[in-house]
Design a protein around this motif. Structure first.
Motif, PDB file in Angstrom:
ATOM      1  N   PHE A  35       0.845  -1.187   0.000  1.00 18.86           N
ATOM      2  CA  PHE A  35       0.000   0.000   0.000  1.00 18.86           C
ATOM      3  C   PHE A  35       0.881   1.238   0.000  1.00 18.86           C
ATOM      4  CE2 PHE A  35      -2.884   2.969   2.486  1.00 18.86           C
ATOM      5  CZ  PHE A  35      -3.705   3.249   1.405  1.00 18.86           C
ATOM      6  N   ASN A  36       0.553   2.165  -0.872  1.00 13.59           N
ATOM      7  CA  ASN A  36       1.270   3.444  -0.910  1.00 13.59           C
ATOM      8  C   ASN A  36       0.302   4.549  -0.511  1.00 13.59           C
ATOM      9  OD1 ASN A  36       2.724   5.750  -1.505  1.00 13.59           O
ATOM     10  ND2 ASN A  36       2.435   5.549  -3.717  1.00 13.59           N
ATOM     11  N   PRO A  37       0.316   4.921   0.782  1.00 12.04           N
ATOM     12  CA  PRO A  37      -0.674   5.887   1.273  1.00 12.04           C
ATOM     13  C   PRO A  37      -0.539   7.269   0.639  1.00 12.04           C
ATOM     14  CG  PRO A  37       0.985   5.449   2.954  1.00 12.04           C
ATOM     15  CD  PRO A  37       1.230   4.471   1.832  1.00 12.04           C
ATOM     16  N   LEU A  38       0.637   7.589   0.121  1.00 10.88           N
ATOM     17  CA  LEU A  38       0.841   8.907  -0.479  1.00 10.88           C
ATOM     18  C   LEU A  38      -0.055   9.115  -1.697  1.00 10.88           C
ATOM     19  CD1 LEU A  38       4.703   9.333  -0.326  1.00 10.88           C
ATOM     20  CD2 LEU A  38       2.981  10.455   1.083  1.00 10.88           C
ATOM     21  N   CYS A  39      -0.372   7.998  -2.373  1.00  7.76           N
ATOM     22  CA  CYS A  39      -1.097   8.093  -3.645  1.00  7.76           C
ATOM     23  C   CYS A  39      -2.373   7.266  -3.621  1.00  7.76           C
ATOM     24  CB  CYS A  39      -0.170   7.621  -4.768  1.00  7.76           C
ATOM     25  SG  CYS A  39      -0.837   7.725  -6.425  1.00  7.76           S
ATOM     26  N   GLY A  40      -2.460   6.341  -2.660  1.00  6.78           N
ATOM     27  CA  GLY A  40      -3.620   5.458  -2.602  1.00  6.78           C
ATOM     28  C   GLY A  40      -3.471   4.206  -3.441  1.00  6.78           C
ATOM     29  N   ASP A  41      -2.250   3.900  -3.873  1.00 12.36           N
ATOM     30  CA  ASP A  41      -2.009   2.693  -4.677  1.00 12.36           C
ATOM     31  C   ASP A  41      -2.070   1.457  -3.784  1.00 12.36           C
ATOM     32  OD1 ASP A  41      -1.334   4.397  -6.870  1.00 12.36           O
ATOM     33  OD2 ASP A  41       0.658   4.613  -5.991  1.00 12.36           O
ATOM     34  N   GLU A  42      -2.779   0.435  -4.263  1.00 13.28           N
ATOM     35  CA  GLU A  42      -2.815  -0.844  -3.565  1.00 13.28           C
ATOM     36  C   GLU A  42      -2.416  -1.932  -4.547  1.00 13.28           C
ATOM     37  OE1 GLU A  42      -6.810   0.372  -1.079  1.00 13.28           O
ATOM     38  OE2 GLU A  42      -6.541  -1.712  -1.713  1.00 13.28           O
ATOM     39  N   GLY A  63      -4.681   1.530  -8.671  1.00 11.60           N
ATOM     40  CA  GLY A  63      -3.929   2.725  -8.332  1.00 11.60           C
ATOM     41  C   GLY A  63      -3.611   3.516  -9.587  1.00 11.60           C
ATOM     42  N   CYS A  64      -2.648   4.388  -9.472  1.00 15.42           N
ATOM     43  CA  CYS A  64      -2.319   5.278 -10.577  1.00 15.42           C
ATOM     44  C   CYS A  64      -1.612   4.516 -11.706  1.00 15.42           C
ATOM     45  CB  CYS A  64      -1.431   6.416 -10.078  1.00 15.42           C
ATOM     46  SG  CYS A  64       0.196   5.883  -9.571  1.00 15.42           S
ATOM     47  N   SER A  65      -1.482   5.173 -12.836  1.00 12.73           N
ATOM     48  CA  SER A  65      -0.897   4.516 -14.004  1.00 12.73           C
ATOM     49  C   SER A  65       0.535   4.057 -13.733  1.00 12.73           C
ATOM     50  CB  SER A  65      -0.933   5.451 -15.211  1.00 12.73           C
ATOM     51  OG  SER A  65      -0.279   6.665 -14.915  1.00 12.73           O
ATOM     52  N   ILE A  66       1.309   4.851 -12.984  1.00 10.21           N
ATOM     53  CA  ILE A  66       2.696   4.482 -12.725  1.00 10.21           C
ATOM     54  C   ILE A  66       2.767   3.204 -11.883  1.00 10.21           C
ATOM     55  CG2 ILE A  66       4.845   5.171 -11.587  1.00 10.21           C
ATOM     56  CD1 ILE A  66       4.361   6.720 -14.109  1.00 10.21           C
ATOM     57  N   SER A  67       1.959   3.136 -10.827  1.00 11.31           N
ATOM     58  CA  SER A  67       2.020   1.965  -9.947  1.00 11.31           C
ATOM     59  C   SER A  67       1.577   0.708 -10.683  1.00 11.31           C
ATOM     60  CB  SER A  67       1.166   2.176  -8.694  1.00 11.31           C
ATOM     61  OG  SER A  67      -0.216   2.221  -9.009  1.00 11.31           O
ATOM     62  N   GLN A  68       0.526   0.827 -11.483  1.00 10.55           N
ATOM     63  CA  GLN A  68       0.003  -0.348 -12.177  1.00 10.55           C
ATOM     64  C   GLN A  68       0.914  -0.762 -13.329  1.00 10.55           C
ATOM     65  OE1 GLN A  68      -2.701  -1.943 -10.726  1.00 10.55           O
ATOM     66  NE2 GLN A  68      -2.175  -0.383  -9.224  1.00 10.55           N
ATOM     67  N   VAL A 134       7.633  12.479  -6.138  1.00  6.87           N
ATOM     68  CA  VAL A 134       6.420  12.024  -5.462  1.00  6.87           C
ATOM     69  C   VAL A 134       5.912  10.731  -6.074  1.00  6.87           C
ATOM     70  CG1 VAL A 134       4.766  13.285  -6.886  1.00  6.87           C
ATOM     71  CG2 VAL A 134       4.242  12.861  -4.487  1.00  6.87           C
ATOM     72  N   ARG A 135       6.341  10.437  -7.315  1.00  3.69           N
ATOM     73  CA  ARG A 135       5.863   9.223  -7.989  1.00  3.69           C
ATOM     74  C   ARG A 135       6.793   8.033  -7.788  1.00  3.69           C
ATOM     75  NH1 ARG A 135       1.907  10.688 -11.357  1.00  3.69           N
ATOM     76  NH2 ARG A 135       0.997   8.747 -10.667  1.00  3.69           N
ATOM     77  N   ILE A 136       7.949   8.243  -7.178  1.00  3.76           N
ATOM     78  CA  ILE A 136       8.897   7.133  -7.023  1.00  3.76           C
ATOM     79  C   ILE A 136       8.287   6.010  -6.191  1.00  3.76           C
ATOM     80  CG2 ILE A 136      11.113   6.473  -6.007  1.00  3.76           C
ATOM     81  CD1 ILE A 136      12.214   9.165  -6.918  1.00  3.76           C
ATOM     82  N   LYS A 137       7.559   6.383  -5.135  1.00  2.00           N
ATOM     83  CA  LYS A 137       6.925   5.359  -4.297  1.00  2.00           C
ATOM     84  C   LYS A 137       5.861   4.584  -5.078  1.00  2.00           C
ATOM     85  CE  LYS A 137       7.673   6.428   0.545  1.00  2.00           C
ATOM     86  NZ  LYS A 137       9.006   6.944   0.318  1.00  2.00           N
ATOM     87  N   CYS A 138       5.245   5.237  -6.051  1.00  2.00           N
ATOM     88  CA  CYS A 138       4.285   4.539  -6.922  1.00  2.00           C
ATOM     89  C   CYS A 138       5.023   3.464  -7.722  1.00  2.00           C
ATOM     90  CB  CYS A 138       3.625   5.515  -7.885  1.00  2.00           C
ATOM     91  SG  CYS A 138       2.750   6.873  -7.096  1.00  2.00           S
ATOM     92  N   ALA A 139       6.179   3.835  -8.265  1.00  2.00           N
ATOM     93  CA  ALA A 139       6.922   2.925  -9.133  1.00  2.00           C
ATOM     94  C   ALA A 139       7.554   1.778  -8.349  1.00  2.00           C
ATOM     95  CB  ALA A 139       8.003   3.690  -9.893  1.00  2.00           C
TER      96      ALA A 139
HETATM   97 ZN    ZN Z   1       0.584   6.178  -7.438  1.00  2.00          ZN
END
Ligand code: ZN
Length: 155
Positions: A35-42, A63-68, A134-139
């Motif tokens: 889980f990435n609480p900064l962006c809501g990615d699960e 989650g966002c396009s980067i995380s997925q 801010v997107r690094i945690k998504c990736a």
């Molecule tokens: Zn994200």
């Protein structure tokens, strides 16, 4: 560099729209939630390991396009590899995501060692993410989750 950026954007959008290895794996596959609480990615990573090989991997989550896109790209890069190769790929990718910290504003792709990018193949598409801290945690979410799954299955 604009053309390369376009290519990378296409790869990310393609994996976001048509994610690879989506779904669940039944036991004895192990699964870990990230889980990435900064962006809501699960994300939930399912791994089936046999005799030191990551035989199968599946992913669910949203989650966002980067995380997925990152999780989809990751699944293709590690499936069927030995655990040693998987850990090596995780380390290389995480290095790609951290090596440029403190060099914001620099073109990430241009400053990355060519050899590393070539080894990463399509994963190199995510190199540009380091320009947006801010997107690094998504990736890295999927990768950290996979690393945790490997740790838990090897004990
Ligand atoms: Zn994200």
């Amino acid at each position: 560099m604009a053309n390369l950026d376009d290519l990378y954007r296409e790869i990310i959008l393609d994996h976001y729209r048509s994610p690879r290895n989506r779904g669940e794996l039944p036991p004895p596959a192990h699964h870990v939630e990230g889980f990435n609480p900064l962006c809501g990615d699960e994300i939930v990573v399912y791994v089936l390991i046999d005799d030191g090989v990551l035989v199968d991997i599946k992913l669910t989550g949203h989650g966002c396009s980067i995380s997925q896109a990152s999780s989809s790209l990751m699944s293709g890069a590690v499936k069927g590899k030995t655990l040693e190769q998987v850990r090596d790929t995780i380390a290389t990718f995480k290095q790609l995501m951290t090596v440029h910290e403190g060099q914001l504003g620099e073109p990430a792709v241009a400053t990355s060692p060519d050899a590393d990018l070539r080894r990463l193949g399509e994963l190199a598409a995510l190199a540009g993410v380091v320009k947006f801290p801010v997107r690094i945690k998504c990736a890295t979410l999927a990768w950290n989750t996979l690393a945790q799954a490997l740790d838990e299955t090897s004990t």
